[in-house]
Each structure stands twice: as C-alpha cells, then as structure tokens.
Motif scaffolding. Sequence first.
Motif, PDB file in Angstrom:
ATOM      1  N   MET A  67     -13.741  -5.624 -15.576  1.00 33.27           N
ATOM      2  CA  MET A  67     -14.088  -5.561 -14.163  1.00 33.27           C
ATOM      3  C   MET A  67     -13.719  -4.194 -13.609  1.00 33.27           C
ATOM      4  N   SER A  68     -14.198  -3.895 -12.441  1.00 33.06           N
ATOM      5  CA  SER A  68     -13.866  -2.619 -11.812  1.00 33.06           C
ATOM      6  C   SER A  68     -12.481  -2.695 -11.174  1.00 33.06           C
ATOM      7  N   VAL A  69     -11.880  -1.544 -10.957  1.00 30.73           N
ATOM      8  CA  VAL A  69     -10.567  -1.489 -10.311  1.00 30.73           C
ATOM      9  C   VAL A  69     -10.659  -2.051  -8.895  1.00 30.73           C
ATOM     10  N   SER A  70     -11.748  -1.724  -8.198  1.00 28.94           N
ATOM     11  CA  SER A  70     -11.899  -2.201  -6.818  1.00 28.94           C
ATOM     12  C   SER A  70     -11.980  -3.727  -6.762  1.00 28.94           C
ATOM     13  N   HIS A  71     -12.659  -4.339  -7.745  1.00 31.82           N
ATOM     14  CA  HIS A  71     -12.766  -5.800  -7.763  1.00 31.82           C
ATOM     15  C   HIS A  71     -11.409  -6.421  -8.088  1.00 31.82           C
ATOM     16  N   LEU A  72     -10.688  -5.816  -8.995  1.00 29.78           N
ATOM     17  CA  LEU A  72      -9.342  -6.293  -9.327  1.00 29.78           C
ATOM     18  C   LEU A  72      -8.440  -6.252  -8.101  1.00 29.78           C
ATOM     19  N   GLN A  73      -8.485  -5.133  -7.389  1.00 30.62           N
ATOM     20  CA  GLN A  73      -7.661  -4.985  -6.190  1.00 30.62           C
ATOM     21  C   GLN A  73      -8.055  -6.003  -5.117  1.00 30.62           C
ATOM     22  N   LYS A  74      -9.348  -6.252  -4.984  1.00 35.29           N
ATOM     23  CA  LYS A  74      -9.834  -7.214  -3.988  1.00 35.29           C
ATOM     24  C   LYS A  74      -9.342  -8.616  -4.313  1.00 35.29           C
ATOM     25  N   LEU A  75      -9.411  -9.019  -5.591  1.00 33.92           N
ATOM     26  CA  LEU A  75      -8.936 -10.347  -5.997  1.00 33.92           C
ATOM     27  C   LEU A  75      -7.438 -10.493  -5.750  1.00 33.92           C
ATOM     28  N   PHE A  76      -6.695  -9.461  -6.109  1.00 32.92           N
ATOM     29  CA  PHE A  76      -5.246  -9.523  -5.949  1.00 32.92           C
ATOM     30  C   PHE A  76      -4.871  -9.659  -4.480  1.00 32.92           C
ATOM     31  N   LYS A  77      -5.491  -8.870  -3.627  1.00 35.55           N
ATOM     32  CA  LYS A  77      -5.191  -8.929  -2.197  1.00 35.55           C
ATOM     33  C   LYS A  77      -5.633 -10.255  -1.598  1.00 35.55           C
ATOM     34  N   GLN A  78      -6.749 -10.802  -2.080  1.00 32.57           N
ATOM     35  CA  GLN A  78      -7.216 -12.103  -1.604  1.00 32.57           C
ATOM     36  C   GLN A  78      -6.193 -13.180  -1.906  1.00 32.57           C
ATOM     37  N   PHE A  79      -5.553 -13.095  -3.080  1.00 27.22           N
ATOM     38  CA  PHE A  79      -4.607 -14.126  -3.497  1.00 27.22           C
ATOM     39  C   PHE A  79      -3.219 -13.920  -2.915  1.00 27.22           C
ATOM     40  N   TYR A  80      -2.717 -12.674  -2.945  1.00 29.45           N
ATOM     41  CA  TYR A  80      -1.348 -12.411  -2.504  1.00 29.45           C
ATOM     42  C   TYR A  80      -1.252 -11.777  -1.120  1.00 29.45           C
ATOM     43  N   GLY A  81      -2.373 -11.427  -0.524  1.00 23.75           N
ATOM     44  CA  GLY A  81      -2.368 -10.970   0.857  1.00 23.75           C
ATOM     45  C   GLY A  81      -2.067  -9.508   1.071  1.00 23.75           C
ATOM     46  N   VAL A  82      -1.681  -8.791   0.015  1.00 34.68           N
ATOM     47  CA  VAL A  82      -1.347  -7.367   0.136  1.00 34.68           C
ATOM     48  C   VAL A  82      -1.864  -6.630  -1.103  1.00 34.68           C
ATOM     49  N   PRO A  83      -2.000  -5.291  -1.039  1.00 36.97           N
ATOM     50  CA  PRO A  83      -2.419  -4.531  -2.221  1.00 36.97           C
ATOM     51  C   PRO A  83      -1.446  -4.698  -3.379  1.00 36.97           C
ATOM     52  N   VAL A  84      -1.917  -4.413  -4.584  1.00 38.43           N
ATOM     53  CA  VAL A  84      -1.138  -4.663  -5.805  1.00 38.43           C
ATOM     54  C   VAL A  84       0.242  -4.016  -5.756  1.00 38.43           C
ATOM     55  N   TYR A  85       0.295  -2.699  -5.575  1.00 37.87           N
ATOM     56  CA  TYR A  85       1.579  -2.010  -5.668  1.00 37.87           C
ATOM     57  C   TYR A  85       2.467  -2.298  -4.461  1.00 37.87           C
ATOM     58  N   HIS A  86       1.861  -2.640  -3.339  1.00 34.94           N
ATOM     59  CA  HIS A  86       2.656  -3.085  -2.183  1.00 34.94           C
ATOM     60  C   HIS A  86       3.391  -4.377  -2.535  1.00 34.94           C
ATOM     61  N   TYR A  87       2.694  -5.292  -3.203  1.00 32.87           N
ATOM     62  CA  TYR A  87       3.315  -6.557  -3.602  1.00 32.87           C
ATOM     63  C   TYR A  87       4.432  -6.324  -4.613  1.00 32.87           C
ATOM     64  N   ILE A  88       4.189  -5.482  -5.608  1.00 29.32           N
ATOM     65  CA  ILE A  88       5.188  -5.216  -6.642  1.00 29.32           C
ATOM     66  C   ILE A  88       6.446  -4.604  -6.020  1.00 29.32           C
ATOM     67  N   ARG A  89       6.247  -3.648  -5.124  1.00 25.55           N
ATOM     68  CA  ARG A  89       7.386  -2.997  -4.468  1.00 25.55           C
ATOM     69  C   ARG A  89       8.168  -4.004  -3.623  1.00 25.55           C
ATOM     70  N   GLU A  90       7.444  -4.839  -2.865  1.00 26.40           N
ATOM     71  CA  GLU A  90       8.094  -5.835  -2.014  1.00 26.40           C
ATOM     72  C   GLU A  90       8.840  -6.859  -2.859  1.00 26.40           C
ATOM     73  N   TYR A  91       8.257  -7.273  -3.971  1.00 27.54           N
ATOM     74  CA  TYR A  91       8.886  -8.249  -4.861  1.00 27.54           C
ATOM     75  C   TYR A  91      10.213  -7.708  -5.392  1.00 27.54           C
ATOM     76  N   ARG A  92      10.203  -6.451  -5.815  1.00 27.73           N
ATOM     77  CA  ARG A  92      11.420  -5.883  -6.402  1.00 27.73           C
ATOM     78  C   ARG A  92      12.492  -5.625  -5.352  1.00 27.73           C
ATOM     79  N   LEU A  93      12.084  -5.484  -4.091  1.00 26.54           N
ATOM     80  CA  LEU A  93      13.057  -5.351  -3.011  1.00 26.54           C
ATOM     81  C   LEU A  93      13.646  -6.710  -2.629  1.00 26.54           C
ATOM     82  N   GLU A  94      12.819  -7.762  -2.679  1.00 24.75           N
ATOM     83  CA  GLU A  94      13.260  -9.087  -2.261  1.00 24.75           C
ATOM     84  C   GLU A  94      14.053  -9.816  -3.334  1.00 24.75           C
ATOM     85  N   ARG A  95      13.811  -9.510  -4.613  1.00 24.61           N
ATOM     86  CA  ARG A  95      14.523 -10.196  -5.688  1.00 24.61           C
ATOM     87  C   ARG A  95      16.026  -9.991  -5.597  1.00 24.61           C
TER      88      ARG A  95
END
Length: 232
Positions: free
Chosen positions: A193-221
């Motif tokens: 798939m394209s990077v844009s489609h991957l990013q769209k799916l991820f944001k649809q599911f988790y509500g934020v862009p991929v690296y925003h989610y990863i950064r937030e997860y590592r701060l909250e853990r």
Amino acid sequence: MRLEMESYTEKRTQTGVLELNFCVNGRFESHFSLRDHVLLKPGDMAISCYDGLHGSQSESCFPLRYYEGICLEVEPNEAGRWITQNAPAFSLDFAALKQNLLGSKWYMYGPAGPRCEHVFRELYEIATYSDLSFLRLKVLELLMLLGRIPRENSANTYCSAKQVELVRHIRDHLLTDREHYVSLAQLAAEHEMSVSHLQKLFKQFYGVPVYHYIREYRLERPRSNWCEAGNR
C-alpha cells in the motif's frame, strides 16, 4: 473510574438503556463484531443504546494498560419520572435525543466537543463526593446539551477486521522493534500500500498520526508504570 487491566468482556441484556462513555485519560479499544471496532482517546465519547440484537457482547482492551473515564447508564422512563418530579422546568424528549445522537444506528463515537467535554470532566471529578441529586442535575445538563448540539455524521467510522489486524501489526512493530529502524515506507511496501494510505488507516483507528501516537505512548508508559508502583 480508573481501570488498570489488559481486557474484559461485557454482556448486555437490558434493552433501551442509554449508555454514555467518556475517555479522560488512556485508551479504550472495543469491538462488537468483525465490522464494529472503535478506539477512544482522551476527549472522545461513545454513546450506545442496546436494541436486543446488536452489541449483545463486546470485547474491550486498554492499549496503554490503564484507562480513566466515566460511564453513565440512563434508563429513559425512570429518568423522565425523576425530571418530572425534581426538575419540572426542564423538558427532555428521550426519543428525539436518541434520534439526534444515533439516528438509525445503535452506537456512535467521536469527539465530545468542548461544551460536552467540560460537563463530562466535571462529572468525573465530582462523582465520588457530590450529592446524588446534584449529580443527576449535571447528567440532565449533559443530556440537554447532547440533544441540542448537532452531531457529525463522520463521527462513526468502523474498521474492518483486516484493517484492525493490519494497523495493530504496524503499531506493535513500531513499538517493539527499537533496535532496527523501520520506516513507514518499508512497512507500506511490506503490506502493498502507499504511505499515505497507511497513515490514513492508522489515524482513522488511533485518532492521531503514526509518530505522534508512538511518541505519546512512550511518554505515557512511564506514567502508567509509576502509577502501578505507587498502588503496590
């Protein structure tokens, strides 16, 4: 309420009850079927009304292993009688409220919006020490707001089982593989798939862009681990 667990199963038996959930902190992931799968992040609400057919059982989990939020269950007939007796100056049409929130569906989720979020958070903060009658008045305030604020049709976006599996795989890969850097381009190519489609799916599911989610997860853990250590 604050929950510190990985998952739980809920079975619904009482029809017609309006259930309102609001996420204060953490993440709340739930699925009712192969088609209906949602995830709440802070500021999101989920509203449902079990109709005896859809959503009789749900499987829920907490991606960050903790969750803070509020859950309200409103039985329309009992609530209507209480309003008539204790707040006769106010009128609330539960049928119209349900239609405004759900339309022809039994479940919706999305951002609560600033006005409703304010009341949800106030309820969360005062629930343990306020008088029951005052709490009921605050719930009435919330219901009246929900009945008057137009809901966006785009709030309901379900993910298919295949999409859920894909996004989880990408998320888990990025969170666990810290020794080897893997770019989004590599992951997208792996799943054809394209990077844009991957990013769209991820944001649809988790509500934020991929690296925003990863950064937030590592701060909250670390915060979650600190809370667990403090409760021992």
